[in-house]
Design a protein around this motif. Structure first.
Motif, PDB file in Angstrom:
ATOM      1  N   ILE A   1       0.721  -1.271   0.017  1.00  0.00           N
ATOM      2  CA  ILE A   1      -0.115  -0.053   0.000  1.00  0.00           C
ATOM      3  C   ILE A   1       1.020   1.231  -0.009  1.00  0.00           C
ATOM      4  CG2 ILE A   1      -1.346   1.479   1.415  1.00  0.00           C
ATOM      5  CD1 ILE A   1      -3.207  -1.028   1.931  1.00  0.00           C
ATOM      6  N   GLN A   2       1.997   1.365   0.784  1.00  0.00           N
ATOM      7  CA  GLN A   2       2.869   2.438   0.774  1.00  0.00           C
ATOM      8  C   GLN A   2       3.567   2.437  -0.447  1.00  0.00           C
ATOM      9  OE1 GLN A   2       2.022   4.707   2.950  1.00  0.00           O
ATOM     10  NE2 GLN A   2       0.710   3.181   4.092  1.00  0.00           N
ATOM     11  N   ALA A   3       4.043   1.528  -1.097  1.00  0.00           N
ATOM     12  CA  ALA A   3       4.792   1.545  -2.256  1.00  0.00           C
ATOM     13  C   ALA A   3       3.794   2.093  -3.648  1.00  0.00           C
ATOM     14  CB  ALA A   3       5.358   0.270  -2.889  1.00  0.00           C
ATOM     15  N   ALA A  47       1.640   6.673  -6.884  1.00  0.00           N
ATOM     16  CA  ALA A  47       0.431   7.436  -7.328  1.00  0.00           C
ATOM     17  C   ALA A  47       0.996   8.952  -6.866  1.00  0.00           C
ATOM     18  CB  ALA A  47      -0.598   7.232  -6.243  1.00  0.00           C
ATOM     19  N   GLY A  48       1.819   9.059  -6.024  1.00  0.00           N
ATOM     20  CA  GLY A  48       2.513  10.599  -5.862  1.00  0.00           C
ATOM     21  C   GLY A  48       3.266  10.852  -7.153  1.00  0.00           C
ATOM     22  N   LEU A  49       4.095   9.946  -7.665  1.00  0.00           N
ATOM     23  CA  LEU A  49       5.135   9.998  -8.573  1.00  0.00           C
ATOM     24  C   LEU A  49       4.359  10.496  -9.832  1.00  0.00           C
ATOM     25  CD1 LEU A  49       8.322   9.437  -8.866  1.00  0.00           C
ATOM     26  CD2 LEU A  49       7.486   7.167  -9.615  1.00  0.00           C
ATOM     27  N   LEU A  50       3.356   9.918 -10.037  1.00  0.00           N
ATOM     28  CA  LEU A  50       2.300   9.803 -11.190  1.00  0.00           C
ATOM     29  C   LEU A  50       1.516  11.000 -11.295  1.00  0.00           C
ATOM     30  CD1 LEU A  50       2.503   6.183 -12.080  1.00  0.00           C
ATOM     31  CD2 LEU A  50       4.019   8.015 -13.130  1.00  0.00           C
ATOM     32  N   GLU A  51       1.179  11.480 -10.288  1.00  0.00           N
ATOM     33  CA  GLU A  51       0.004  12.410 -10.103  1.00  0.00           C
ATOM     34  C   GLU A  51      -0.112  13.677 -10.943  1.00  0.00           C
ATOM     35  OE1 GLU A  51      -0.748  13.691  -5.818  1.00  0.00           O
ATOM     36  OE2 GLU A  51      -2.834  13.550  -6.037  1.00  0.00           O
ATOM     37  N   ASP A  52       0.966  14.206 -10.981  1.00  0.00           N
ATOM     38  CA  ASP A  52       0.963  15.526 -11.689  1.00  0.00           C
ATOM     39  C   ASP A  52       1.788  15.526 -12.947  1.00  0.00           C
ATOM     40  OD1 ASP A  52       0.087  16.832  -9.438  1.00  0.00           O
ATOM     41  OD2 ASP A  52       1.786  16.857  -8.443  1.00  0.00           O
ATOM     42  N   ALA A  53       0.955  15.996 -14.330  1.00  0.00           N
ATOM     43  CA  ALA A  53       1.215  15.852 -15.395  1.00  0.00           C
ATOM     44  C   ALA A  53       2.979  16.223 -15.708  1.00  0.00           C
ATOM     45  CB  ALA A  53       0.362  16.404 -16.307  1.00  0.00           C
ATOM     46  N   PRO A  54       3.254  17.334 -15.304  1.00  0.00           N
ATOM     47  CA  PRO A  54       4.695  17.707 -15.803  1.00  0.00           C
ATOM     48  C   PRO A  54       5.932  16.570 -15.270  1.00  0.00           C
ATOM     49  CG  PRO A  54       3.589  19.694 -14.974  1.00  0.00           C
ATOM     50  CD  PRO A  54       2.714  18.646 -14.710  1.00  0.00           C
ATOM     51  N   PRO A  55       5.673  16.154 -13.913  1.00  0.00           N
ATOM     52  CA  PRO A  55       6.772  15.269 -13.406  1.00  0.00           C
ATOM     53  C   PRO A  55       6.604  13.969 -14.330  1.00  0.00           C
ATOM     54  CG  PRO A  55       5.509  15.907 -11.843  1.00  0.00           C
ATOM     55  CD  PRO A  55       5.248  16.793 -12.715  1.00  0.00           C
ATOM     56  N   ARG A  56       5.291  13.613 -14.343  1.00  0.00           N
ATOM     57  CA  ARG A  56       4.951  12.279 -15.187  1.00  0.00           C
ATOM     58  C   ARG A  56       5.621  12.224 -16.468  1.00  0.00           C
ATOM     59  NH1 ARG A  56      -0.901  12.037 -14.544  1.00  0.00           N
ATOM     60  NH2 ARG A  56      -1.063  13.051 -16.527  1.00  0.00           N
ATOM     61  N   ALA A  72      17.989   2.360 -15.753  1.00  0.00           N
ATOM     62  CA  ALA A  72      18.678   2.864 -14.520  1.00  0.00           C
ATOM     63  C   ALA A  72      18.132   4.318 -14.255  1.00  0.00           C
ATOM     64  CB  ALA A  72      20.117   2.818 -14.729  1.00  0.00           C
ATOM     65  N   ASP A  73      17.914   4.978 -15.029  1.00  0.00           N
ATOM     66  CA  ASP A  73      17.418   6.448 -15.060  1.00  0.00           C
ATOM     67  C   ASP A  73      15.991   6.356 -14.515  1.00  0.00           C
ATOM     68  OD1 ASP A  73      19.724   7.550 -16.273  1.00  0.00           O
ATOM     69  OD2 ASP A  73      18.915   7.920 -18.118  1.00  0.00           O
ATOM     70  N   VAL A  74      15.032   5.436 -14.923  1.00  0.00           N
ATOM     71  CA  VAL A  74      13.883   5.527 -14.324  1.00  0.00           C
ATOM     72  C   VAL A  74      13.891   5.208 -12.718  1.00  0.00           C
ATOM     73  CG1 VAL A  74      11.756   4.099 -14.170  1.00  0.00           C
ATOM     74  CG2 VAL A  74      12.611   5.103 -16.318  1.00  0.00           C
ATOM     75  N   LEU A  75      14.547   4.200 -12.536  1.00  0.00           N
ATOM     76  CA  LEU A  75      14.927   3.800 -11.043  1.00  0.00           C
ATOM     77  C   LEU A  75      15.485   5.119 -10.375  1.00  0.00           C
ATOM     78  CD1 LEU A  75      14.194   1.723  -9.154  1.00  0.00           C
ATOM     79  CD2 LEU A  75      16.610   0.501  -9.587  1.00  0.00           C
ATOM     80  N   ALA A  76      16.212   5.529 -10.798  1.00  0.00           N
ATOM     81  CA  ALA A  76      17.146   6.781 -10.012  1.00  0.00           C
ATOM     82  C   ALA A  76      16.004   7.780  -9.810  1.00  0.00           C
ATOM     83  CB  ALA A  76      18.398   7.239 -10.931  1.00  0.00           C
ATOM     84  N   ALA A  77      15.230   8.088 -10.840  1.00  0.00           N
ATOM     85  CA  ALA A  77      14.241   8.941 -10.668  1.00  0.00           C
ATOM     86  C   ALA A  77      13.322   8.783  -9.614  1.00  0.00           C
ATOM     87  CB  ALA A  77      13.466   9.309 -11.727  1.00  0.00           C
ATOM     88  N   ILE A  78      12.857   7.542  -9.225  1.00  0.00           N
ATOM     89  CA  ILE A  78      12.167   6.993  -8.240  1.00  0.00           C
ATOM     90  C   ILE A  78      12.723   7.196  -7.122  1.00  0.00           C
ATOM     91  CG2 ILE A  78      10.810   4.808  -7.480  1.00  0.00           C
ATOM     92  CD1 ILE A  78      10.440   3.884 -10.328  1.00  0.00           C
ATOM     93  N   ILE A 112      -8.509   8.257  -8.549  1.00  0.00           N
ATOM     94  CA  ILE A 112      -7.809   7.178  -8.110  1.00  0.00           C
ATOM     95  C   ILE A 112      -6.472   7.444  -7.470  1.00  0.00           C
ATOM     96  CG2 ILE A 112      -7.079   4.712  -8.562  1.00  0.00           C
ATOM     97  CD1 ILE A 112      -9.404   4.385 -10.431  1.00  0.00           C
ATOM     98  N   LEU A 113      -5.682   8.129  -8.308  1.00  0.00           N
ATOM     99  CA  LEU A 113      -4.355   8.330  -7.913  1.00  0.00           C
ATOM    100  C   LEU A 113      -4.279   9.116  -6.654  1.00  0.00           C
ATOM    101  CD1 LEU A 113      -2.061   9.181 -11.063  1.00  0.00           C
ATOM    102  CD2 LEU A 113      -2.134   7.452  -9.790  1.00  0.00           C
TER     103      LEU A 113
END
Lengths: 177, 92
Positions: A129-131, A136-145, A155-161, B50-51
């Motif tokens: 649930i926390q992951a 969800a927080g990572l993908l919530e806003d359109a510009p950072p998404r 590797a870049d994706v994981l580093a950003a996470i 949902i997000l």
């Protein structure tokens, strides 16, 4: 009156599995070719299998979940969260991350077409649930998404996470080192 | 404005599918509906996304607060309280 016994809670360490600890770099695949949603979910399942998270049976279960429950797993514009119920096909909790060379349609009225399919495999209903909250927080806003989806290597994706977790986690114990 | 505080009683908290069912319910109403995780003292977020709901990390036994504001706020608050306290009314 018998007092109502609350459900047994998961141990805290089980609930606090971070997104980055559940997403191996081997389960991140970028610019995958998929002709339709089934192929996209299959690619997502294959990434879980390759990382030792699930057996191939879980891939079949994820596709069956979409067939049975409809496109609700398209949780935001362009993003699907593929998953199935906890089962014996889940070897350990984990996620996969698959971006598509060409977006595919799942049949969602608002959020199609999909360019990112995140595969979620959990041995229970709560340990992730926390992951999921981090995701969800990572993908919530359109510009950072959009920035995240433009990254060129796993590797870049994981580093950003990892970078996101370091700035947004509120209750992680301070680790040594 | 209607405000309710509820304990999440389903065994799983609001993971992917319960969050989707919850949002399907909030989306039936015209009122503006917001939700927060009172247990973690989170900020308020859009209960129709949902997000946004998933960002709250709602675990079993967490308490959530809901506010509904609009023409059908009474019905919205009642329906959502019923959904949460009935363990999602067999919709999972």
């Amino acid at each position: 009156m018998t007092p109502k016994v609350p459900p047994t809670s998961a141990p805290p360490d089980q609930r606090r599995l971070s997104l980055s600890s559940l997403l191996p770099v081997s389960a991140i695949r970028l610019e995958v070719r998929a002709a339709d949603w089934r192929e996209a979910v299959r690619a997502c399942g294959e990434a879980l299998v390759a990382a030792g998270i699930t057996t191939p049976a879980y891939t079949v279960q994820m596709i069956a979940t979409v067939e049975q429950l409809g496109p609700y797993l398209v949780i935001a514009p362009g993003i699907a969260l593929a998953h199935a119920r906890p089962s014996a096909a889940v070897l350990r909790p984990g996620l996969s991350w698959v971006t598509l060379a060409q977006p595919v349609r799942f049949g969602h009225k608002d959020n199609d077409p999909v360019t990112l399919v995140v595969g979620l495999a959990a041995p229970d209903d709560y340990s992730h649930i926390q992951a999921l909250a981090t995701l969800a927080g990572l993908l919530e806003d359109a510009p950072p998404r959009a920035a995240l989806l433009a990254l060129q290597t796993p590797a870049d994706v994981l580093a950003a996470i990892v970078a996101f977790e370091q700035t947004h986690t509120t209750d992680t114990p301070q680790g040594a080192g | 404005m209607k405000q309710v505080r509820l304990r999440v009683v389903n065994a799983a908290g609001l993971h992917a599918r319960p969050a989707a069912v919850f949002v399907a319910e909030t989306s039936k109403f015209a009122s503006k509906i917001r939700v927060r995780n009172a247990t973690t003292n989170s900020g308020w977020t859009d209960a129709k996304s949902i997000l946004s709901v998933l960002t709250l990390g709602i675990e079993p036994q967490h308490e959530i607060e809901l506010t509904a504001e609009g023409p059908d706020e009474e019905q919205a608050a009642a329906a959502l309280a019923n959904l949460i306290t009935s363990d999602f009314a067999g919709k999972l």
